[in-house]
Scaffold this motif. Structure first.
Motif, PDB file in Angstrom:
ATOM      1  N   GLN A 262       0.651  -1.379  -0.109  1.00 34.91           N
ATOM      2  CA  GLN A 262       0.113  -0.060  -0.047  1.00 34.91           C
ATOM      3  C   GLN A 262       0.768   1.295  -0.114  1.00 34.91           C
ATOM      4  O   GLN A 262       0.465   2.303  -0.679  1.00 34.91           O
ATOM      5  CB  GLN A 262      -0.953  -0.050   1.258  1.00 34.91           C
ATOM      6  N   THR A 263       1.786   1.338   0.763  1.00 29.12           N
ATOM      7  CA  THR A 263       2.844   2.432   0.787  1.00 29.12           C
ATOM      8  C   THR A 263       3.394   2.504  -0.689  1.00 29.12           C
ATOM      9  O   THR A 263       3.682   3.697  -1.164  1.00 29.12           O
ATOM     10  CB  THR A 263       4.098   2.166   1.577  1.00 29.12           C
ATOM     11  N   ASP A 266       0.872   4.094  -2.762  1.00 30.55           N
ATOM     12  CA  ASP A 266       0.609   5.416  -2.711  1.00 30.55           C
ATOM     13  C   ASP A 266       1.754   6.451  -3.255  1.00 30.55           C
ATOM     14  O   ASP A 266       1.395   7.433  -3.399  1.00 30.55           O
ATOM     15  CB  ASP A 266       0.364   5.729  -0.977  1.00 30.55           C
ATOM     16  N   LEU A 267       2.950   5.873  -3.134  1.00 24.46           N
ATOM     17  CA  LEU A 267       3.995   6.894  -3.850  1.00 24.46           C
ATOM     18  C   LEU A 267       4.198   6.323  -5.363  1.00 24.46           C
ATOM     19  O   LEU A 267       5.202   6.902  -5.898  1.00 24.46           O
ATOM     20  CB  LEU A 267       5.473   6.232  -2.981  1.00 24.46           C
ATOM     21  N   ASP A 268       3.610   5.612  -5.946  1.00 21.38           N
ATOM     22  CA  ASP A 268       3.653   5.278  -7.419  1.00 21.38           C
ATOM     23  C   ASP A 268       4.870   4.533  -7.740  1.00 21.38           C
ATOM     24  O   ASP A 268       5.391   4.676  -8.837  1.00 21.38           O
ATOM     25  CB  ASP A 268       3.568   6.652  -8.212  1.00 21.38           C
TER      26      ASP A 268
END
Length: 592
Positions: A262-263, A266-268
């Motif tokens: 998920q991290t 979120d940071l593409d």
């Protein structure tokens, strides 16, 4: 004015992982990486190991900050414990800081820490004694950085984990031009990754690894359980792509991998080919096995122990099915080699089959010998310290450095706690500081030492022998014959004679102490332990952990207590019988 420079490895040399290096410039300290390592087999029950930074506690006000090269556990795993003790800023790339925040948040002692700073290859951080800048490197996680400390004496370069891969793209690419520029400026000291120093051929290109994973998925007709390091974002992306291309859905098994994925999303830094690619385990149970991939990681990213737990039926959510393919897409650390063999055996017992990518390719994220020599030629260091590897790897890296022109007096093979000091234009070994290991066992930090580990090892090998004896010290006699309990030593029912002889021996030892002029509890226990140890070894050739329990009763005191109670009862005035009356409520007792 000549700067005073010291370099101290608190980990990462003569061992795998636990990268932690302190560079001191004019009494200001820069910490490079803050990692952990997985325990060797003899560290029974230990979850992982972090550096002992006791030396830094006396120099806390000199620490400028912690500088991270990447987001793997060997670089950030000890950070929660470090920032709980030292309130200093932490610098790293966007992903490294995001993963560091997850690690720190998960520790109750450090969860309030929030002094994080995101840097990139264009960042320069100015301090009074040095300037810190960065350059991009290729590793199995994006945004990996090398670190440069620019001092008045020259550049000090720390590569972090790296390899050269000309097919790497985007935020995985190495900036060769920047590295050459740093080399032209002059490198006073190079600290370089040695983990791949024994790799004679080239490491497999990530393009080839992607093709291998997809080919495996394409040719497997059963469910696939894939083991990978949680923070190996490149490998996770390859698994996701292969699953999508072979029309499979992906289950993320474990909270670590869910948080990291998920991290990265979120940071593409991670992409999903379709929105419905990720599913739950319950949803996967409703699909045909040949449409499912389950991605397994472990605590702090080591998946092998998780596979062993699943194979042994210890995982509440996931069990292997007959014909499952267990596909290990990581190179297990040397510390878990025994666990790997146990896991393989257990996987086959569970009806599944195992496949290790390392059997066919070299998927290492570390530089091969050719890569290491190329880096040495780019930087042209005046002095060189091999880091990040066991001694044989450091030694091999030193030999590679000599082949490209460095002389032995320019190369330093350090041990933990060695202080490499720069004075009068050259480096030399100075004093040594404390730099041991801190064991992490559950929530315990440093409360497990060599004595506890020794006892755990003995318990696992020879078991425990408990003897309980009750004595009356005033009468100098044994009240109850010694009772003996054994676990993991011998089977009591078939060794009754041994138990009887042991009880007789304990009685003799206790009586000897009664007959002596002075009686000391500690001496008695130690004497019982020593004589039992010799006797049991002579009889069985084993050394169990012997636990003597000596209990004391005082029969005189009990008799006095009973007599006192009887006297007290006799002295108490008798309660007179109530007078008879018509109603119970009017009955009244009186005493004169």
């Amino acid at each position: 004015m000549t700067s005073s420079i010291k370099m101290i490895p608190f980990g990462g040399v003569r061992e795998n992982g636990k990268n932690f290096y302190a560079v001191e410039v004019d009494e200001r300290i820069f910490i490079l990486d803050c990692g952990l390592k997985y325990p060797e087999n003899e560290l029974m029950g230990i979850d992982f190991v972090i550096p002992d930074w006791s030396y830094l506690a006396d120099h806390a006000d000199q620490i400028e900050g912690v500088f991270l090269t990447h987001g793997h556990a060997d670089a950030i795993g000890a950070l929660p414990y470090f920032v709980a003790q030292f309130n200093v800023p932490v610098f790293g790339s966007e992903l490294s800081i995001a993963l560091a925040k997850l690690a720190v948040k998960g520790n109750k002692e450090s969860k309030k820490f929030n002094d994080f700073h995101v840097v990139d290859a264009d960042s320069e951080v100015e301090f009074d004694t040095a300037k810190v800048s960065f350059f991009t490197t290729t590793h199995t996680i994006p945004d990996s950085l090398g670190i440069v400390l620019t001092t008045s004496e020259g550049n000090i370069v720390y590569t972090g984990d790296f390899k050269f891969d000309q097919t790497a793209k985007g935020r995985y690419q190495t900036d060769l031009a920047r590295m050459a520029e740093i080399g032209s400026e002059g490198v006073l000291l190079l600290m370089s990754d040695s983990a791949g120093a024994e790799i004679t051929g080239a490491s497999a290109r990530e393009k080839d690894i992607s093709a291998y994973i997809e080919d495996t998925f394409e040719n497997t007709l059963s469910r696939i359980v894939v083991a990978s390091v949680a923070s190996n974002i490149m490998r996770v992306q390859q698994i996701i792509n292969a699953a999508a291309n072979t029309h499979r859905k992906v289950v993320l098994s474990g909270s670590d991998i869910e948080q990291i994925v998920q991290t990265a999303l979120d940071l593409d830094l991670l992409s999903l080919p379709s929105d419905d690619l990720l599913i739950s385990l319950d949803e996967a149970n409703d699909l045909p096995d040949d449409e499912v991939v389950i991605l397994v990681t472990g605590r702090m990213g080591e998946p092998i122990k998780s596979l062993l737990a699943i194979a042994n039926g210890e995982d509440q959510d996931l069990q292997f099915k007959p014909n499952d393919l267990v596909f290990v897409t990581t190179t297990p650390s040397h510390a878990v080699e025994t666990v790997v063999q146990k896991a393989k055996d257990a996987i086959y017992k569970a009806g599944a089959t195992a496949k290790f990518i390392a059997d066919d390719l070299n998927p290492s994220g570390h530089a091969s010998q050719n890569d290491e020599q190329l880096l040495l030629n780019l930087f042209k260091p005046q002095n060189f310290v091999p880091v990040q590897g066991e001694y044989r790897m450091l030694h091999q890296h030193a030999l590679l450095a000599e082949e490209v022109g460095l002389t032995p007096d320019q190369i330093f093979l350090l041990n933990r706690g060695d202080v490499l000091t720069y004075t009068n234009g050259s480096f030399h070994l100075g004093e040594k500081v404390l730099a041991g290991n801190i064991m992490i066992d559950g929530t315990g930090v440093g409360d497990i030492g060599n004595i506890v580990l020794r006892d755990r090892r003995i318990l696992s090998e020879d078991g425990i022998f408990v003897v309980v004896v009750t004595i009356d010290r005033k009468k100098k006699k044994i009240v109850a014959r010694p009772q003996i309990t054994s676990r993991g030593f011998v089977f009591v029912k078939t060794n009754r004679q041994l138990m009887k002889q042991s009880a007789d021996l304990v009685e003799e030892v206790v009586q000897e102490h009664f007959d002596a002029k002075e009686f000391d509890w500690g001496t008695l226990k130690q004497d019982v332990r020593d004589k039992l140890n010799r006797f049991l070894f002579n009889q069985t050739k084993r050394h169990p952990v012997i636990l003597p329990v000596i209990m004391e009763v005082n029969q005189h005191a009990k008799r006095r207590n009973r007599n006192a109670e009887a006297t007290k009862t006799a002295a108490k005035p008798a309660k007179p019988a109530p007078k008879k009356g018509r109603g119970r409520g009017k009955q009244k007792a009186t005493t004169k």
